[in-house]
Design a protein around this motif. Structure first.
Motif, PDB file in Angstrom:
ATOM      1  N   ARG A  21       0.836  -1.204   0.000  1.00 60.29           N
ATOM      2  CA  ARG A  21       0.000   0.000   0.000  1.00 60.29           C
ATOM      3  C   ARG A  21       0.869   1.252   0.000  1.00 60.29           C
ATOM      4  O   ARG A  21       0.607   2.203  -0.735  1.00 60.29           O
ATOM      5  CB  ARG A  21      -0.930  -0.022   1.214  1.00 60.29           C
ATOM      6  CG  ARG A  21      -1.864   1.138   1.310  1.00 60.29           C
ATOM      7  CD  ARG A  21      -2.714   1.409   0.098  1.00 60.29           C
ATOM      8  NE  ARG A  21      -3.556   0.305  -0.299  1.00 60.29           N
ATOM      9  CZ  ARG A  21      -4.247   0.274  -1.426  1.00 60.29           C
ATOM     10  NH1 ARG A  21      -4.212   1.282  -2.274  1.00 60.29           N
ATOM     11  NH2 ARG A  21      -4.974  -0.764  -1.735  1.00 60.29           N
ATOM     12  N   VAL A  22       1.941   1.255   0.786  1.00 61.22           N
ATOM     13  CA  VAL A  22       2.844   2.412   0.825  1.00 61.22           C
ATOM     14  C   VAL A  22       3.515   2.605  -0.535  1.00 61.22           C
ATOM     15  O   VAL A  22       3.590   3.728  -1.055  1.00 61.22           O
ATOM     16  CB  VAL A  22       3.901   2.239   1.939  1.00 61.22           C
ATOM     17  CG1 VAL A  22       5.022   3.254   1.801  1.00 61.22           C
ATOM     18  CG2 VAL A  22       3.254   2.345   3.305  1.00 61.22           C
ATOM     19  N   LEU A  23       3.994   1.523  -1.141  1.00 61.53           N
ATOM     20  CA  LEU A  23       4.655   1.620  -2.443  1.00 61.53           C
ATOM     21  C   LEU A  23       3.699   2.102  -3.530  1.00 61.53           C
ATOM     22  O   LEU A  23       4.047   2.935  -4.357  1.00 61.53           O
ATOM     23  CB  LEU A  23       5.248   0.262  -2.842  1.00 61.53           C
ATOM     24  CG  LEU A  23       6.489  -0.179  -2.079  1.00 61.53           C
ATOM     25  CD1 LEU A  23       6.843  -1.610  -2.428  1.00 61.53           C
ATOM     26  CD2 LEU A  23       7.652   0.744  -2.367  1.00 61.53           C
ATOM     27  N   VAL A  24       2.495   1.596  -3.516  1.00 62.88           N
ATOM     28  CA  VAL A  24       1.516   1.932  -4.549  1.00 62.88           C
ATOM     29  C   VAL A  24       1.014   3.366  -4.390  1.00 62.88           C
ATOM     30  O   VAL A  24       0.842   4.079  -5.373  1.00 62.88           O
ATOM     31  CB  VAL A  24       0.350   0.918  -4.501  1.00 62.88           C
ATOM     32  CG1 VAL A  24      -0.829   1.388  -5.297  1.00 62.88           C
ATOM     33  CG2 VAL A  24       0.828  -0.417  -5.028  1.00 62.88           C
ATOM     34  N   ASN A  25       0.795   3.796  -3.167  1.00 60.21           N
ATOM     35  CA  ASN A  25       0.301   5.159  -2.950  1.00 60.21           C
ATOM     36  C   ASN A  25       1.350   6.208  -3.265  1.00 60.21           C
ATOM     37  O   ASN A  25       1.012   7.326  -3.642  1.00 60.21           O
ATOM     38  CB  ASN A  25      -0.169   5.334  -1.502  1.00 60.21           C
ATOM     39  CG  ASN A  25      -1.479   4.638  -1.245  1.00 60.21           C
ATOM     40  OD1 ASN A  25      -2.201   4.290  -2.163  1.00 60.21           O
ATOM     41  ND2 ASN A  25      -1.782   4.411   0.013  1.00 60.21           N
ATOM     42  N   THR A  84      -5.464   2.171  -7.494  1.00 59.12           N
ATOM     43  CA  THR A  84      -4.710   3.416  -7.636  1.00 59.12           C
ATOM     44  C   THR A  84      -4.270   3.725  -9.060  1.00 59.12           C
ATOM     45  O   THR A  84      -3.880   4.853  -9.329  1.00 59.12           O
ATOM     46  CB  THR A  84      -3.443   3.366  -6.762  1.00 59.12           C
ATOM     47  OG1 THR A  84      -2.621   2.292  -7.206  1.00 59.12           O
ATOM     48  CG2 THR A  84      -3.792   3.197  -5.306  1.00 59.12           C
ATOM     49  N   GLY A  85      -4.285   2.757  -9.926  1.00 58.57           N
ATOM     50  CA  GLY A  85      -3.810   2.991 -11.284  1.00 58.57           C
ATOM     51  C   GLY A  85      -2.293   2.882 -11.410  1.00 58.57           C
ATOM     52  O   GLY A  85      -1.737   3.154 -12.466  1.00 58.57           O
ATOM     53  N   THR A  86      -1.617   2.514 -10.354  1.00 58.60           N
ATOM     54  CA  THR A  86      -0.170   2.315 -10.398  1.00 58.60           C
ATOM     55  C   THR A  86       0.137   1.104 -11.260  1.00 58.60           C
ATOM     56  O   THR A  86      -0.604   0.132 -11.262  1.00 58.60           O
ATOM     57  CB  THR A  86       0.370   2.089  -8.973  1.00 58.60           C
ATOM     58  OG1 THR A  86       0.043   3.216  -8.182  1.00 58.60           O
ATOM     59  CG2 THR A  86       1.867   1.898  -8.983  1.00 58.60           C
ATOM     60  N   ARG A  87       1.237   1.198 -11.996  1.00 58.95           N
ATOM     61  CA  ARG A  87       1.633   0.076 -12.842  1.00 58.95           C
ATOM     62  C   ARG A  87       2.783  -0.674 -12.201  1.00 58.95           C
ATOM     63  O   ARG A  87       3.613  -0.089 -11.516  1.00 58.95           O
ATOM     64  CB  ARG A  87       2.028   0.573 -14.222  1.00 58.95           C
ATOM     65  CG  ARG A  87       0.847   1.188 -14.948  1.00 58.95           C
ATOM     66  CD  ARG A  87       1.171   1.544 -16.345  1.00 58.95           C
ATOM     67  NE  ARG A  87       2.294   2.477 -16.371  1.00 58.95           N
ATOM     68  CZ  ARG A  87       2.665   3.158 -17.426  1.00 58.95           C
ATOM     69  NH1 ARG A  87       2.021   3.031 -18.550  1.00 58.95           N
ATOM     70  NH2 ARG A  87       3.686   3.971 -17.381  1.00 58.95           N
ATOM     71  N   ILE A  88       2.839  -1.976 -12.462  1.00 60.12           N
ATOM     72  CA  ILE A  88       3.924  -2.824 -11.982  1.00 60.12           C
ATOM     73  C   ILE A  88       4.667  -3.336 -13.201  1.00 60.12           C
ATOM     74  O   ILE A  88       4.052  -3.795 -14.169  1.00 60.12           O
ATOM     75  CB  ILE A  88       3.398  -4.016 -11.171  1.00 60.12           C
ATOM     76  CG1 ILE A  88       2.713  -3.530  -9.918  1.00 60.12           C
ATOM     77  CG2 ILE A  88       4.533  -4.959 -10.807  1.00 60.12           C
ATOM     78  CD1 ILE A  88       2.118  -4.648  -9.102  1.00 60.12           C
ATOM     79  N   ARG A  89       5.965  -3.253 -13.151  1.00 59.29           N
ATOM     80  CA  ARG A  89       6.781  -3.789 -14.239  1.00 59.29           C
ATOM     81  C   ARG A  89       7.788  -4.753 -13.637  1.00 59.29           C
ATOM     82  O   ARG A  89       8.460  -4.437 -12.663  1.00 59.29           O
ATOM     83  CB  ARG A  89       7.502  -2.663 -14.968  1.00 59.29           C
ATOM     84  CG  ARG A  89       8.378  -3.201 -16.087  1.00 59.29           C
ATOM     85  CD  ARG A  89       8.879  -2.148 -16.976  1.00 59.29           C
ATOM     86  NE  ARG A  89       7.735  -1.626 -17.725  1.00 59.29           N
ATOM     87  CZ  ARG A  89       7.792  -0.536 -18.472  1.00 59.29           C
ATOM     88  NH1 ARG A  89       8.883   0.157 -18.539  1.00 59.29           N
ATOM     89  NH2 ARG A  89       6.743  -0.129 -19.139  1.00 59.29           N
ATOM     90  N   LYS A  90       7.884  -5.929 -14.229  1.00 54.69           N
ATOM     91  CA  LYS A  90       8.874  -6.922 -13.806  1.00 54.69           C
ATOM     92  C   LYS A  90      10.066  -6.824 -14.747  1.00 54.69           C
ATOM     93  O   LYS A  90       9.903  -6.756 -15.960  1.00 54.69           O
ATOM     94  CB  LYS A  90       8.272  -8.327 -13.865  1.00 54.69           C
ATOM     95  CG  LYS A  90       7.205  -8.560 -12.831  1.00 54.69           C
ATOM     96  CD  LYS A  90       6.580  -9.915 -13.011  1.00 54.69           C
ATOM     97  CE  LYS A  90       7.161 -10.846 -12.001  1.00 54.69           C
ATOM     98  NZ  LYS A  90       6.515 -12.173 -12.039  1.00 54.69           N
ATOM     99  N   ILE A  91      11.250  -6.791 -14.147  1.00 53.41           N
ATOM    100  CA  ILE A  91      12.455  -6.685 -14.959  1.00 53.41           C
ATOM    101  C   ILE A  91      13.351  -7.894 -14.720  1.00 53.41           C
ATOM    102  O   ILE A  91      13.230  -8.581 -13.703  1.00 53.41           O
ATOM    103  CB  ILE A  91      13.238  -5.390 -14.662  1.00 53.41           C
ATOM    104  CG1 ILE A  91      13.685  -5.358 -13.200  1.00 53.41           C
ATOM    105  CG2 ILE A  91      12.417  -4.174 -15.024  1.00 53.41           C
ATOM    106  CD1 ILE A  91      14.698  -4.281 -12.910  1.00 53.41           C
TER     107      ILE A  91
END
Length: 122
Positions: A21-25, A84-91
């Motif tokens: 939640r902290v990372l996404v916000n 939240t609309g935050t995107r996650i990308r795996k690298i």
């Protein structure tokens, strides 16, 4: 013993949810390494003809890797990003270290990039 393990698992899930939640916000993009935990925790026993070496050490390492709950954090992140609309990308995890000890040069860090060249966000 089961009660203690259950308590530890609940605390881990709670920590993962709060951290997600902290990372996404606070971010428009969250980048995580695409770790192959199944390959990292593969058994070192070997076979009867060719037994493995350092099996006890590998067993301890496997226990620690699985105890960290990396997949649980990824799941919590995916769940938290829905609102939240935050995107996650795996690298690819290759060359993502932050020190000079592996390559003789500093690895890329967001702080080292000029502000005009940083990810623009969503």
């Amino acid at each position: 013993m089961a009660a203690i393990k259950g308590r530890v698992a609940r605390r881990r899930r709670d920590f993962q949810a709060q951290t997600a939640r902290v990372l996404v916000n606070g971010n428009a993009l969250v980048v995580i390494e695409d770790l192959n935990t199944r390959g990292m925790t593969a058994s070192a026993k070997g076979s009867a003809e060719k037994p493995g070496s350092m099996v006890a050490q590998k067993s301890g390492l496997n226990r620690v890797i699985l105890d960290k709950g990396w997949y649980g954090l990824e799941t919590a992140l995916r769940s938290a990003t829905r609102t939240t609309g935050t995107r996650i990308r795996k690298i690819n995890p290759a060359y993502t270290c932050r020190g000079e000890e592996h390559s003789g040069r500093r690895a890329w860090r967001l702080q080292d990039v000029e502000p005009s060249r940083r990810w623009p966000g969503p």
